[in-house]
Design an enzyme around this catalytic site. Sequence first.
Site, short mmCIF file in Angstrom:
data_model
loop_
_atom_site.label_atom_id
_atom_site.label_comp_id
_atom_site.label_asym_id
_atom_site.label_seq_id
_atom_site.Cartn_x
_atom_site.Cartn_y
_atom_site.Cartn_z
N GLU A 60 -1.09 -10.71 -44.49
CA GLU A 60 -1.67 -11.51 -45.57
C GLU A 60 -1.58 -13.01 -45.30
OE1 GLU A 60 0.28 -8.87 -46.13
OE2 GLU A 60 -1.21 -7.51 -46.99
N HIS A 129 1.16 -3.51 -57.32
CA HIS A 129 -0.30 -3.46 -57.17
C HIS A 129 -1.01 -4.06 -58.38
CE1 HIS A 129 0.62 -0.96 -53.79
NE2 HIS A 129 -0.64 -0.60 -53.58
#
Lengths: 326, 360
Positions: A60, A129
């Site tokens: 990321e 999430h």
Amino acid sequence: MAQMTMIQAIKDAMRVELERDPNVILFGEDVGHVGGVFRATEGLQKEFGEDRVFDTPLAESAIGGLAVGLGVQGFRPIAEIQFVGFIYEALDQICVQAARMRYRSGGRYNSPIVFRTPFGGGVKAAELHTDALEGLLVQTPGIKVVVPSNPYDAKGLLIAAIRDNDPVFFMEHLNLYRAFRAEVPEGEYTVELGKANVVREGSDVTIITYGAMVHTSVKAAEEIEKTQGVKVEVIDLRTLLPLDIDTIVTSIKKTNRAIIVQEAQKTSGVAAEVIAQINEKAILHLEAPVLRISPPDTVYPFAQIEDAWLPSPASVIAGINQVLEF
Amino acid sequence: MSKPLVSQANYEVTTEKVEPLQVLAPDGTIVNSDKMPNLSDDQLKELMRRMVFTRVWDERAVNLGRQGRLGFYAPVSGQEASMIGSEFALNKDDFICPGYRDMPQLVWHGLPLYQAFLYSRGHQHGGQIPQDVHVLMPQIIIGAQILHATGVAMAFKKRNQPRVAITYTGDGGSSEGDFYEGMNFAGAFKLPVIYFVQNNGYAITTPYSKQTGALSVAHKALAAGIKGVQVDGMDVLAVVQAVTEAAERGRRGEGATLIEALTYRYRPHSLADDTTKYRTKDEESDWEPRDPLTRMRLFLTKKGLWNEEIEAQVKEEAKATVAEHIKKAEETEKMTVSGLIDSMFEVTPSHLEEQKQAYK
């Protein structure tokens, strides 16, 4: 006009911009061939080629840093971070590198990047999430934060974000991706960043909210009008930074009461900021303290108690009654 | 035995010691003529001029820093060969993503010296890189620039430009996640980027021996599938050669290179730490004979290209130039808070316009 779900509208926004501007490129984990874990980019690689729409290795921070480097060279990256909890890995690149580029270089360079990420609860997803991390971002100078609540806004806001020369953090609520369809114009249009939307007019209380909580709030407003005759105005912020305080103040001058409904934990978030600004600009118009309806200051819970933890129409109605009865 | 599902590797992991490339021995003799970079006499003299200039500038900057006339400053003496040699090997349209110590590369790549001083003094104009100078301002977060260079290199590749990006960090920076992520992306996308690690033995005070268990920084390239080389970072000719080769590889579409330059910083990490607490006199005197200026001076003198007179002239020129640019930096109009507010976004949003009123 086409009927689209929010995820279709988001894809359509990216398609329109990929077509319009060769500098727009799209990348992230699994966004290419497969079209993303939610299919937000499905078909775009086929249409625009692997040079414009591509999968990255799983990292990321590098996705964020790649976007910064490409942005410096005049590309307009749309960088997808696959789930919101993974942005922690990329926060330096988002909040420090992209957001400070214009400041650090005295305006010589900018970061015309959109960081897209799904977020939002009520879907029983795995840990990290769904968390509502917008509060982390809105405290970062130099970045804009957008949270659409419906397909029309999602497309118009995303096109505006892609065309913006400053970095935009674009949060897409998981529970809204396929919740309903709405009319969405073909081709290009923008919804201006920094403008809230009065989604329901009312005279007794203002609810200020965003994302999926817009729908929870509207449900609560309809219910309380039916049962108690209370007329609730609902404002969808759409953009959390910059915040459209003028629309909020105009509404409070009419209703004299307000609550903020947010999915993020209570302390120091968007709701706290909205209340601070209401205090600065409209305190004499208030008949009651502005209330926050939000989950408690815990970590986002495991799926089993998610529904009880998140604000519900019932908890919003309880909040409305509390400010009415003050 | 079953076949592995995915395997792109056609090499065995090396556990052999990597030998640093050297061209110029400490006594000024050429020890590796095959690797002598293709430079004219004027270019050889220019390399020396830049190293001498930079040493004078560094000495002056340290003094100015101690007088409070500069802000943050990271000394560079000892690292001139790595810094100047690596920049010298680039084209002007190659792009530099520097760490905080890498101001010499920016200045020799075209950033006006007074802007380097403004940067140190905490003035935004220090980072307002002129349009035709292809660099970013120095990075503070260790390793973040490694990813920016990776993105810049991807831009060059996408536009089919024969340009390379180079990024600098230290041995400490090679421990950062961003270092691995950047090299791995470059390996996966075959990008024209050079990761130049100036291994000066210390991450502030932590020695290399406590930084990693890796045989060398150069070995770390293996995991990313890029080329890894080691170079004597006190030998400017070897550095020029290593970077030239890496840049040519990048321009030929052969991907990225990790270069580990073995070098030494004579002074502290910044003006705030005390080297006597973590280094020995023996170690320092061990490095002194390897000085990049000394060996280049011996080499050029033997060739009849350099003498005391030329060196004195370069030093005088450096002192005068530094003084002139310090003056210019000191005379530059100060930043304002309202200017700062206006630098946050392309179009200042209304809440910031409102906050600006307090500073008018």
